[in-house]
Write an enzyme that holds these catalytic residues in place. Structure first.
Site, mmCIF file in Angstrom:
data_model
loop_
_atom_site.group_PDB
_atom_site.id
_atom_site.type_symbol
_atom_site.label_atom_id
_atom_site.label_comp_id
_atom_site.label_asym_id
_atom_site.label_seq_id
_atom_site.Cartn_x
_atom_site.Cartn_y
_atom_site.Cartn_z
ATOM 1 N N CYS A 282 -38.296 -10.497 -41.639
ATOM 2 C CA CYS A 282 -39.395 -11.344 -42.106
ATOM 3 C C CYS A 282 -40.014 -10.766 -43.375
ATOM 4 O O CYS A 282 -40.465 -9.618 -43.388
ATOM 5 C CB CYS A 282 -40.456 -11.479 -41.025
ATOM 6 S SG CYS A 282 -41.845 -12.528 -41.540
ATOM 7 N N ALA B 71 -32.221 -22.308 -38.060
ATOM 8 C CA ALA B 71 -33.685 -22.342 -38.147
ATOM 9 C C ALA B 71 -34.148 -23.728 -38.587
ATOM 10 O O ALA B 71 -34.411 -24.606 -37.762
ATOM 11 C CB ALA B 71 -34.183 -21.258 -39.092
ATOM 12 N N GLY C 101 -29.227 -18.637 -42.004
ATOM 13 C CA GLY C 101 -29.610 -18.987 -43.371
ATOM 14 C C GLY C 101 -28.803 -20.126 -43.960
ATOM 15 O O GLY C 101 -28.879 -20.374 -45.167
#
Length: 502
Positions: A115, A255, A228
């Site tokens: 992160c 995600a 990603g």
């Protein structure tokens, strides 16, 4: 330690950890649509260590509840073998303490090392760990040796392929079960260079580096989870396999594509967005999700439709009921709410019956509560009871406090001179419950409890005299240090005050 879970990281389609998105309703929805593993949002170790594990019998969940009564992490039996608890930590011992707190309720533990957000990196967590391989090794090794569940971590790539591969090989030696790699570069600060330059991390609009993930996959033996690909590759289910082949990874973690429409995990293709959002809202109601979190997740799904009539209704909603009405689910809200209210009432009745059956007949009871507005500042019934016990040469009062799982309220029993006392009313905190028990005891004994309406307060006068004596001693230049036995008495007498112990 032996890993005693069937969780496997090869050939899996995984819901990535996402702040504010990876709560229980979204995780369960992803599992419904075909996800194999789901990650919760990153939860900080210090916050988790303040939580208490509570069985929620109404919702049939396990809740980790903060001191302010906020549910920090909620899970259920349905996901227990497939949910990964992701933690933000920069300390091996804290990480181990949290892992032990939750390991019986989750399938694996993950450490966030990717992160780039300041709330994570400023505490030495997230991507900040990538510049401290020794700390990475310490945290992961401690976890692998200390718990029975698989341990993983999630990283971003470093500025060079060689450095990234070298770091991953070192991580592999800690004994972790898998590593997730976000294929974009992280904000990495060199100790000697950080005051001169900050290299900006790559954002979602930058191309994902499939070649680097592939190099990592080919250099280690543990499963590599590619992450990603939502921007460049994954637009529908078939693209998941394309991304996996491009990275040579064992599994794929999704995600944003899942945040926009979690039915991306369906082999048969997307569900209509309206149906997806209604399915999500059903889980929201089933597991009492907070309306602000619900609203955020639905806004992520609507995206370009936020300016429609429905989008504007969602934006204006200030409760779960109003959200349901915006999606034409008002009747469903009423039905579900009624079901849970009936269940709660039934459980309360059952618990009261059990409480009555198990009640100790020797306990003296009264229906009282402690209201601090009725007492002078810093004076409480517990202090009066302690003072009375000393005067009568009884042992000091002993408090036994329990918390009711259903509503998390407290009840305390105080024992004085071998007799027990309690209030029949349950309180929202341990301290209030103990004060109520003290009141029952004092009223039974006919001893003053210190209320303002009782007139002159001898404990308050006693404190004032002590303060005056110390001031006189100071004026005459005497040594202000008190004998140790007086200090001990002062600390004990003021233990109920909201002041630091000296």
């Amino acid at each position: 330690m032996t890993v005693n879970t069937p969780l496997c990281y090869r050939g899996k389609k995984i819901l990535a950890p996402m702040v504010r998105v990876g709560t229980l309703p979204m995780r369960l929805l992803a599992l419904d649509y075909g996800a194999d593993i789901v990650y919760c949002e990153e939860l900080i170790d210090i916050k988790m260590l303040q939580c208490k594990r509570v069985i929620n019998e109404v919702l049939e969940t396990v809740d980790f509840v903060a001191p302010n009564e906020r549910v920090v992490f909620r899970t259920c039996e349905r996901e227990r073998e497939r949910v990964v608890f992701q933690m933000g930590s920069a300390d091996a011992e804290r990480a181990l303490a949290v892992a032990k707190l939750v390991e019986s309720d989750v399938a694996a533990i993950d450490i966030n090392m990717g992160c780039p957000k300041e709330y994570s990196t400023k505490g030495g967590m997230g991507a900040a760990l990538l510049s401290d391989p020794d700390k990475i090794e310490s945290i992961l090794t401690t976890l692998v040796k200390g718990i029975c569940k698989p341990v993983t971590c999630k990283i971003r790539i470093l500025p060079s392929v060689e450095d990234t591969v070298s770091l991953v090989k070192r991580i592999e030696k800690t004994g972790i079960a898998a590593i997730a790699v976000h294929g974009r570069k992280s904000l990495v600060l060199s100790f000697f260079f950080c005051l001169l330059e900050r290299k900006k991390e790559e954002r979602p609009q930058h191309p994902v580096h499939c070649d680097v993930i592939k190099a990592i996959s080919e250099s280690v033996s543990i499963p590599v989870i590619a992450n990603g690909g939502s921007h460049d590759f994954i637009k529908e289910y078939a693209d998941i396999e394309t991304f996996q082949k491009a990275t040579a990874a064992s599994s794929v973690m999704i995600a944003r594509a899942a945040m926009w429409n979690p039915s991306v995990f369906r082999k048969e293709g997307f569900f209509p967005l309206k149906d997806v959002m209604q399915d999500y809202i059903k889980y929201v109601l089933r597991y009492d999700n907070h309306y602000t979190n619900t609203k955020y997740c639905l806004c992520q799904m609507l995206r370009e439709q936020l300016e429609t009539t429905q989008g504007k209704k969602l934006h204006a909603a200030q409760s779960t009921q109003e959200i349901c009405e915006a999606f034409e689910m008002g009747d469903f809200y009423e039905e579900t709410t009624a079901i849970f209210e009936a269940k709660k009432t039934s459980l309360e009745t059952k618990m009261q019956d059990e409480d009555d059956q198990m009640e100790d007949p020797d306990v003296i009871k009264m229906a009282v509560k402690f209201d601090k507005r009725e007492y002078p500042p810093q004076i409480t019934p517990k202090m009066y009871l302690l003072e009375w016990c000393r005067k009568e040469k009884h042992p000091q009062p002993v408090y036994e406090t329990v918390q009711r799982p259903l509503d998390r309220l407290f009840c305390s029993v105080v024992t004085v001179a071998e007799q027990k006392y309690r209030s029949t009313l349950w309180d929202k905190s341990k301290k209030l419950a103990e004060q109520a028990a003290a009141i029952v005891c004092l009223r039974t004994l006919g001893v003053p409890e210190g209320k303002l309406c009782e007139g002159e307060n001898h404990l308050m006068n006693k404190r004032k005299r002590g303060d005056q004596e110390r001031l006189i001693s100071r004026d005459h230049g005497e040594d202000l240090a008190e004998p140790s036995h007086k200090k001990a008495n002062f600390i004990e007498e003021t233990s109920d005050m909201n002041v630091p112990k000296m």
